[in-house]
Design an enzyme around this catalytic site. Sequence first.
Site, PDB file in Angstrom:
ATOM      1  N   ALA A   1      39.338  45.769  44.188  1.00  0.00           N
ATOM      2  CA  ALA A   1      38.236  46.459  44.866  1.00  0.00           C
ATOM      3  C   ALA A   1      37.295  47.124  43.866  1.00  0.00           C
ATOM      4  O   ALA A   1      36.065  47.066  44.001  1.00  0.00           O
ATOM      5  CB  ALA A   1      38.794  47.511  45.833  1.00  0.00           C
TER       6      ALA A   1
ATOM      7  N   GLY B   1      45.773  43.507  40.652  1.00  0.00           N
ATOM      8  CA  GLY B   1      46.261  44.457  41.639  1.00  0.00           C
ATOM      9  C   GLY B   1      45.200  44.722  42.700  1.00  0.00           C
ATOM     10  O   GLY B   1      44.023  44.402  42.524  1.00  0.00           O
ATOM     11  N   CYS B   2      45.614  45.314  43.804  1.00  0.00           N
ATOM     12  CA  CYS B   2      44.676  45.504  44.910  1.00  0.00           C
ATOM     13  C   CYS B   2      43.601  46.538  44.579  1.00  0.00           C
ATOM     14  O   CYS B   2      42.421  46.338  44.884  1.00  0.00           O
ATOM     15  CB  CYS B   2      45.418  45.865  46.189  1.00  0.00           C
ATOM     16  SG  CYS B   2      46.559  47.256  46.040  1.00  0.00           S
ATOM     17  N   PHE B   3      43.989  47.651  43.942  1.00  0.00           N
ATOM     18  CA  PHE B   3      42.968  48.634  43.568  1.00  0.00           C
ATOM     19  C   PHE B   3      41.996  48.065  42.529  1.00  0.00           C
ATOM     20  O   PHE B   3      40.777  48.222  42.674  1.00  0.00           O
ATOM     21  CB  PHE B   3      43.620  49.909  43.037  1.00  0.00           C
ATOM     22  CG  PHE B   3      44.214  50.790  44.094  1.00  0.00           C
ATOM     23  CD1 PHE B   3      43.430  51.285  45.129  1.00  0.00           C
ATOM     24  CD2 PHE B   3      45.554  51.147  44.060  1.00  0.00           C
ATOM     25  CE1 PHE B   3      43.978  52.113  46.105  1.00  0.00           C
ATOM     26  CE2 PHE B   3      46.110  51.980  45.029  1.00  0.00           C
ATOM     27  CZ  PHE B   3      45.316  52.460  46.049  1.00  0.00           C
TER      28      PHE B   3
END
Lengths: 325, 325, 325, 325
Positions: free
Chosen positions: D135, D130-132
């Site tokens: 990061a 996922g994007c979170f």
Amino acid sequence: MTIRVGIVGISGFGGGEALRLVAGHPSFQLVYAAGEGSAGSRLADRFPGVSPKLAGLVIEKWDPDRLPALDLLFASLPTGTSAAALARVPTSVRIVDIGGDHRDAEGWTYGLADVWPDRIRGHGRIANPGCFPAATLTALAPLLAEGLIEPGNIIVDAKTGISGAGRGGGDSRFGYADSNENLVPYGLLRHVHMPEMARTIERLSSGSAAGLVFTPHLVPMTRGILATAYCRGRATTERCLEAAGAFYAGRPFVRVTDRPPQTKWATGSNLAFVSYAADPERNLVVAMGVVDNLGKGAAGQAVQNANLMCGLPEAAGLEGAPIWP
Amino acid sequence: MTIRVGIVGISGFGGGEALRLVAGHPSFQLVYAAGEGSAGSRLADRFPGVSPKLAGLVIEKWDPDRLPALDLLFASLPTGTSAAALARVPTSVRIVDIGGDHRDAEGWTYGLADVWPDRIRGHGRIANPGCFPAATLTALAPLLAEGLIEPGNIIVDAKTGISGAGRGGGDSRFGYADSNENLVPYGLLRHVHMPEMARTIERLSSGSAAGLVFTPHLVPMTRGILATAYCRGRATTERCLEAAGAFYAGRPFVRVTDRPPQTKWATGSNLAFVSYAADPERNLVVAMGVVDNLGKGAAGQAVQNANLMCGLPEAAGLEGAPIWP
Amino acid sequence: MTIRVGIVGISGFGGGEALRLVAGHPSFQLVYAAGEGSAGSRLADRFPGVSPKLAGLVIEKWDPDRLPALDLLFASLPTGTSAAALARVPTSVRIVDIGGDHRDAEGWTYGLADVWPDRIRGHGRIANPGCFPAATLTALAPLLAEGLIEPGNIIVDAKTGISGAGRGGGDSRFGYADSNENLVPYGLLRHVHMPEMARTIERLSSGSAAGLVFTPHLVPMTRGILATAYCRGRATTERCLEAAGAFYAGRPFVRVTDRPPQTKWATGSNLAFVSYAADPERNLVVAMGVVDNLGKGAAGQAVQNANLMCGLPEAAGLEGAPIWP
Amino acid sequence: MTIRVGIVGISGFGGGEALRLVAGHPSFQLVYAAGEGSAGSRLADRFPGVSPKLAGLVIEKWDPDRLPALDLLFASLPTGTSAAALARVPTSVRIVDIGGDHRDAEGWTYGLADVWPDRIRGHGRIANPGCFPAATLTALAPLLAEGLIEPGNIIVDAKTGISGAGRGGGDSRFGYADSNENLVPYGLLRHVHMPEMARTIERLSSGSAAGLVFTPHLVPMTRGILATAYCRGRATTERCLEAAGAFYAGRPFVRVTDRPPQTKWATGSNLAFVSYAADPERNLVVAMGVVDNLGKGAAGQAVQNANLMCGLPEAAGLEGAPIWP
């Protein structure tokens, strides 16, 4: 004197701005709010910053046959949806229709308040101008009234913030990621506001036929409209500024400026800014008009119209300065 | 073949975009970077995402008398500051001047690459078009070449993202809080790009005198230009689209579209989009051109010009699709 | 009663918002405006939407030895520049210092108006809280007062709109193109607002030592602050909401909400929104505070403080609802 | 070698970015594109800037039983909608699932490509992070691997651009006017990405139990994620930077920086930036990770995974520098 006010279309941007202005108005008391998406909610659920005295008011489903005792109704409904319903509202209730259904309708007066206040005073049914016409006509009116430009040859290149497209209800074209950092022309040669503008240009020029080209653009900002109009005429810049200064002398909301106006000058207010740049040798007058599309372009002008209808001071509840920055 | 490339003006937006494109170009090797504010820094200090093979290059103070061995120089300096310095660069170094000092200068060729590629091939001194002219002329060229519009009566209403104003160096007018949520017309009837556009319109229409009204607007977005041009002509929309399709047949970067183009279509690319809407009965043609002001409007077109100058494939290093959303 | 008001720092964002609020205040009359960059201009030149009755007031160069007769002065000067000058203002003039020079200074009272109104009433020298402390402390105060969280272990992750960085005077870091579409953490472990917050946390928790981590972030929007604070404590979400509800009962500007607050809820107003989410099993309380950095975070709180100082109704001139959208 | 590629979910933001990267990839040939809203359209209708060689490809309705001959499929479907359908894709077709259905599924490998490239090479079914998590975990991985922070006590305050919420399909919460100039915390203590992050933290710390607080915020920008993580540990800033430098030595996409990273550094690229600020006396390490949520947070990482799966150079098609400004 307390005027009992209702707002229908409270979930939309125009209705929301009407709520803000009505809540701050010294003579208005909000007693009725209706909306589609938000029926059943308390006002505070939709507007967390609403005044505590309005927080508990429950938003109702819009039904013109079940209204409480009202003196004044602001209707902010999508164009095409309000004519039948508003016809059922008792004539004792004054109506300002912020939507587009009555701008050329029998029994309704066109509420271009800065130009024709006397036609609005005392009336019971006012059709609020569209946001693009509000910006455009405020700039053109003095030139047309003085015969400084030809009504038959006007090109309007208009730019609006995205709240002008309405709250959308799911159109991904107006989603943040599609709209941000994007500039979008649309409705070329056939925008719905063209007949309204053409009609009013003709009235302002004593019946001469209007010739109008109108191109709207969506600009990635929330509020604001700038109309840049290219006209034929031999007047100088100074002459245009003087004509506008005289035309709007004593009017509370129109500011004539010798600098090109910026949309942020009007944000959150009912002000309109107009300016002009002319080149007589080239038979050219550029007229510029700036408004907040939700202020003078919708709810601000609606309250101004309501003040005129009710015999109140024209600027009541509308004195707030624009927000900067 | 590896071409040794220099960039001067690397701290600005145009220079930064040139860096991005040069770094990704199959035949270019960056060997020299110069800038005012950033002299002494490593490229990676200013451009944290720069390729590791360029990260350590130290930005130098711009001095045309102390250049390393170069084949090609991109100059992106403020207008008015580059003429004397660039005159000292050896003629063996090809130059593309992204700045505005040589667009009408002797010994320099005007680099409107999509329209006149053959005039650019093999040349050593190319003046890159301004960003507004790039958007406007790309849309107008087919109509002028075919005689579909009158060169003497053209109104251009142009809208640019704020990077078009340059990096500013301290002008609070371009600060975030002043610019955001604001739309600003400026330079009415006297913008610096007008003579460049008028001159090129005359060339495109075989010498007929140009009559041009040009109004630029700053739009709250970083990149992108839309020029909306209002012209006199009797062609239909279809005829205009056909003329443009034929004019740009085989050209790699211009897309003719039957929908009004949006600025985001071009973001990050060297593409230009043109479209038209006409009303023959009203003697009206609306021509629209969209570019990224830092792409086709600056560094993208500069690389395209450099490709033509160096005999490389015209699209080398420029194939990247636009960023969406 | 009319109170004669001056504003120094009128060219900045805090001074501009003070102007908007003073102009709409029922008991204030602006008689003096001073600024660096704008000295010599009329107010209408800098604020095109200013009320006609203030339009002609000429902005003066700030000189504390040459003030007109004043009852109240709002000072909105860069931190470090106001202490010496404000010391020369006669004690008969009440001062609210919106800048940062007096928040821990002898003879000045810290103006956290929603928490300690009684300490402010009647005072002549009030130091307005910083914008980050205003958002953070409003959320933390009820928890600290009730002992629901440990003062020694608080992590504050704060996000501010870019007007919080001031008008910049040419810092390209705050230029539109550098700031837009960018999120920037800064000042890690050493932001200038940390001592102010730590000091106040200790006062709120009866002297227990504060342990504070504070990370501010610049967010690409003009106005608004959200502080998200991660604290240690065993209270439930409901207990925190109840504590805040009781702590702020009857206070006009703080809204306790069971939804996470959004910055737009406060835009253009003096409101603060606080909410909480807790997980007692994990010894965790998340406290959130939202303010408009120019409202409660600067000029709004300054006017609230002035109202308290002058014995006026606390909400005078501050009743306007937030702008939406 | 040409690899025949399909993309399903082409109308969404992740699918659109996959298209951009596949079109520019030296070894990929797009032969199949499927989407719900856009089935029946040509690619050029949805992506006006798409390469002419792909312009005519017709978008199909997604049907896993009617695929053309494919070597590789990128699936970018809403979480919850892809498991059953992807199970029907022949095993000869390699799949990268950009959506969320397989991150803990049997037979699928978790594709945290910068950390575990060797586990991905040669695999046929990769679940993209996922994007979170992308990061956050990229910043935390070196610290966890070296035991510099406690896995049981990590607070992640994350901020994402609004494209991270997906294209919305009509949710007015993500409309421009509701989202612009607004900062929105959501999903407190229960975001869907928490288990994925907790699971991976445990793997990275050799099985120690993770204790994670995660608060996402929507920021008014299109692209970009910053995760600010507050951890317990006694390492110095330098030690953390060294650990990360060693951990990512030779890895092409992770940049370790001694300045706090800004989201714009990564826009349009597959880069990740990590940095650290520590205060050993306070037992505190702040770890920061920046990615483009559609790059490393979605399609960029997906292409990197596909390169590893197919035995291609890891950076093929991903060398493009970020867009600035």
